[in-house]
Design an enzyme around this catalytic site. Structure first.
Site, PDB file in Angstrom:
ATOM      1  N   GLU A  30      26.474  15.734  -1.587  1.00 47.93           N
ATOM      2  CA  GLU A  30      27.175  16.774  -0.844  1.00 47.93           C
ATOM      3  C   GLU A  30      27.330  18.016  -1.718  1.00 47.93           C
ATOM      4  OE1 GLU A  30      31.465  16.581  -0.452  1.00 47.93           O
ATOM      5  OE2 GLU A  30      31.422  14.532  -1.219  1.00 47.93           O
ATOM      6  N   CYS A  71      30.942  11.578   0.534  1.00 48.72           N
ATOM      7  CA  CYS A  71      30.564  10.619  -0.517  1.00 48.72           C
ATOM      8  C   CYS A  71      29.722   9.466   0.010  1.00 48.72           C
ATOM      9  CB  CYS A  71      31.827  10.077  -1.171  1.00 48.72           C
ATOM     10  SG  CYS A  71      32.859  11.372  -1.876  1.00 48.72           S
ATOM     11  N   THR A 120      41.161  15.109  -9.946  1.00 46.26           N
ATOM     12  CA  THR A 120      40.371  14.068  -9.268  1.00 46.26           C
ATOM     13  C   THR A 120      38.883  14.432  -9.213  1.00 46.26           C
ATOM     14  OG1 THR A 120      40.704  14.986  -7.050  1.00 46.26           O
ATOM     15  CG2 THR A 120      42.362  13.455  -7.831  1.00 46.26           C
ATOM     16  N   HIS A 171      34.417   2.835  -3.248  1.00 48.41           N
ATOM     17  CA  HIS A 171      34.356   4.268  -3.533  1.00 48.41           C
ATOM     18  C   HIS A 171      35.704   4.656  -4.143  1.00 48.41           C
ATOM     19  CE1 HIS A 171      33.910   8.506  -3.368  1.00 48.41           C
ATOM     20  NE2 HIS A 171      34.965   8.632  -2.581  1.00 48.41           N
TER      21      HIS A 171
END
Lengths: 500, 500
Positions: free
Chosen positions: A123, A157, A199, A292
């Site tokens: 992405e 993701c 993050t 994930h």
């Protein structure tokens, strides 16, 4: 536009002994069955080899806490993050993928001719039309092999998982010509200054997919959940930063986890029923579970969430002793009512602590020390697990895998590890190739938060500039890393490779 | 965010009689073979149904010539274009795909539950992370079906073909659960004012993919060519317009055509050899040939190009009479030396005129009257062909298909039309569903070039604005069309549907 082009090497299968049939012979066999219009799936389709790339520099999350002026422990204990890898402006999605694909082929002594499919999940979009995949075709130039299917797939993701599923289907289909598939996933996860910045992360993973694999995609065991949500998206195309609704995204993630687990269990139980086995599927049936990982703490909560699923699905759970001890007050709850309940979260996180430690914690090495790689995140968890377990621990086990992409797309599936753990076995070779992960993480350069912030500022300022030489030094790259050398006045990108 | 949600309808298979086994039964059968770890491909995987959406307004290319002040015939004779469809700002890639998928399901009386895979090929990227696919999941909401695999694929105009290949592989793989796959491709092709603008267009196509199809993807017959090129790309993410090197792109297209045809022929000849047949594959072996169509004139040249390939591959072609008459001077030429030769182009275009008229011209209806739809372009050619041929003409024929996406990715493959042309047969139903294409084109509204230019200007000005109500009137839409109603301050898009 690419300066350095790699050398074709000997066939991967020849050295590793995994390709029991020569590709040409396989192609022939496939064409025969093709001509007849019928065909069967090859045996044990899955992941044969896996390579990881992460940046050679990182920032300490504890130092970032102090630099950002937030309470100590907010990023480290609160999010479960230790360190975060990041790229200067001379790394982009193309350079990340060039590096990891070349690493896969070189270290595996694979021939570029032996690859019949290559696709990219990402992405980190730097061109709305041109795929990363076609940039990677430069690596194939010397071999003359241009008959390589697959392009880029995008949904936050989830792209790596979509590519892996596509590659495995291709190997089982009439379109397969006996050659390997390569799945690449890569991303540069960067956020504007503020809550979400810690993050971030960056990296790429390449996987070799084919039959007779040490990590087999279990057939028929796949639960998917897709829905329309605006939890995390990137509508400002001129910016690298996403728009994020953090609380909504966590709810979406957990709801998707519930739904995928429900579908997965139903399919597993249906397979068992056909084999005469009547019992519910539970977490016990996974030896390991990978997720994930946007941040490590969410994964720990997710293990608790799966336990909640098991608990609510159990017909008569023992709440007097054992795993479910003291959980009686939560009987009869509905999953959809508990997404924001701190009480439920805490109770099931506590109850699942040991499960988390055994089944999931070893998989969080890369996520905690490099951060969120987006599409490669879950595959980084797989690499971390393989790097830290023995072949004996892994042999014959089932690894549950939960892949999530905002927007949203999610699947739960499982990998069955081969039984053969002998030295020199495909499994042993795969583990050996990943054993240096902790040492490679240790070999990175620590960068002070102020310098990190300066580099991020320069990325922001130079993002998408034409006629531009990007900021960044070769010294900050591992040997063998591709980097962006120049963007010309027509936005054409030129890459070079740091010598090995 | 979506206002109107469609009603679930009866199963497509139930009405059309194409799904010979009920999805649930198929799923069961699949799980059985899955459990055993072996399985075979289902029969005749391909396209069961196909729906087309194009805008309800267009501009005349001849009027555009005069408005742009270029010589008369430059767009009409020079490019081979008659009209060009375009969207006001209240249509975007999501609305296009919502419309065509709902049209496929409603007209086919398909149940939303009967779809197990849905993927989107597009290069009209309006979010770098969120897929069009997940927006489409809103259509499934009432059905409760969220177990629907597939996301977005991107590589210029090639995304639809990548999705079709993925969908067909899925149906042949162990991951298939007996349900249909839907492939959607859509794009809005717009260019800055200047030479390239008349090569625009817009539209979307949805295809239903499964076994027992009237249009079967021929197994093992697929030639792919991928390489790194900057012929057409979209690096300025804040603009809808691409960067184009026109002459390079035409060369890339023709080179890819040569390479794909060579691989395709080799595979076809290899299949024949195994059946004891020794002869070269030529254009004669395609009853029809369809192409990705950036503009119609290039397709006519491409038919000539394929004839050049046949001619150079022939061991002893008759240049005294017949098809190759007078072409002796071109013997011994190398394909790679002829990309810019007007002499070669003219000679082979003339020689192939009749082949073009018979095998390709009927497929250019949508391309010439609506323009370049990018990813759906070649599938628009397929729809045009089916709309204008009788079932008898088509039955049993092989349709050659060349898909090209800049950057570059290209494949040649073929569709085998079923033998059964009887009234009520799947083929007959497919053709009937497309028979109104010419009338639908006629029903569009003609817009003057100045108004078209104004609308394009407004698209440009409002492209990617947040907190914004897009320009465009419901009156300019066909009944049943989804449109973009509002973009809120967080860039979240809200859609509504014009009543049927």
């Amino acid at each position: 536009m690419l300066r350095l082009v790699s050398r074709a090497a000997r066939c991967w299968g020849a050295r590793r002994g995994l390709a029991r049939v020569h590709p040409a012979a396989m192609q022939q066999a496939c064409l025969s069955s093709t001509a007849a219009g019928t065909g069967t799936w090859p045996k044990d389709v899955g992941i044969l080899a896996l390579e990881v790339y992460f940046p050679a520099q990182y920032v300490e999350q504890s130092e970032l806490e102090s630099y950002d002026g937030v309470e100590a422990g907010k990023y480290t204990r609160g999010l479960g993050q230790q360190q975060m890898g990041f790229c200067a402006a001379h790394e982009d999605i193309n350079s990340l993928c060039l590096t990891v694909v070349q690493r896969l082929v070189e270290r595996g002594r694979l021939s570029w001719d032996a690859i019949g499919r290559l696709e990219v999940g990402t992405e980190t979009v730097i061109d709305k039309s041109k795929a990363v995949k076609t940039v990677l075709m430069e690596l194939f130039r010397e071999s003359g092999n241009t008959d390589v299917e697959g392009i880029d797939t995008t949904n936050a993701c989830y792209g790596g998982t979509a590519s892996l599923f596509n590659a495995a289907s291709w190997v089982e289909s009439s379109a397969w010509d006996g050659r390997y598939a390569v799945v690449v996933c890569g991303d540069i996860a960067v956020y504007a200054t503020g809550n979400a910045r810690p993050t971030g992360g960056a990296g790429a993973i390449a996987m070799l997919v084919g039959p007779n694999a040490p990590l087999v995609l279990e057939r028929g065991l796949r639960g998917t959940h897709m829905e329309h949500a605006y939890d995390f998206y990137k509508p400002d195309l001129s910016s690298e930063y996403p728009v994020v609704d953090g609380p909504l995204s966590i709810q979406c993630y957990l709801r998707a986890l519930d739904r995928c687990y429900a579908v997965y269990r139903r399919k597993a139980e249906s397979q068992w029923q056909q084999a005469g086995i009547q019992r519910p599927f539970t977490l016990d049936d996974f030896k390991f579970i990978i997720f994930h990982t946007p941040f490590c703490k969410l994964v720990q909560k997710s293990v608790g969430r799966l336990l909640l699923n098991d608990f609510l699905a159990a017909t008569n759970p023992d709440t007097a002793s054992g795993l479910y001890k003291g959980l009686q007050p939560f009987r009869g709850m509905k999953l959809e009512d508990t997404y924001t309940s701190k009480e439920v979260e805490k109770a099931f996180q506590t109850a699942s602590q040991e499960i988390f430690n055994q089944k999931t914690k070893p998989s969080l090495l890369l996520s905690s020390r490099n951060g969120n790689m987006y599409t490669p995140s879950m595959y980084g968890c797989l690499a971390s697990l393989l790097a830290q377990c023995s072949a004996q621990d892994l042999a014959g086990s089932r690894i549950g895998a939960f892949s999530y992409g905002s927007g949203l797309a999610a699947s739960m599936f499982s990998l069955r590890v081969s039984q053969d753990a002998a030295p020199g076995s495909p499994l042993d070779k795969l583990l050996s190739s990943l054993a240096d992960l902790p040492a490679r993480l240790d070999a990175r350069k620590r960068v002070a938060p102020q310098d990190f912030a300066d580099i991020m500022k320069r990325r922001e300022e130079t993002h998408h500039l034409a006629n531009h030489t990007p900021h960044g030094s070769q010294a900050d790259l591992f040997p063998g890393t591709w980097y962006l050398e120049r963007v010309d006045d027509k936005y054409r990108r030129q890459y070079a490779r740091k010598p090995m």
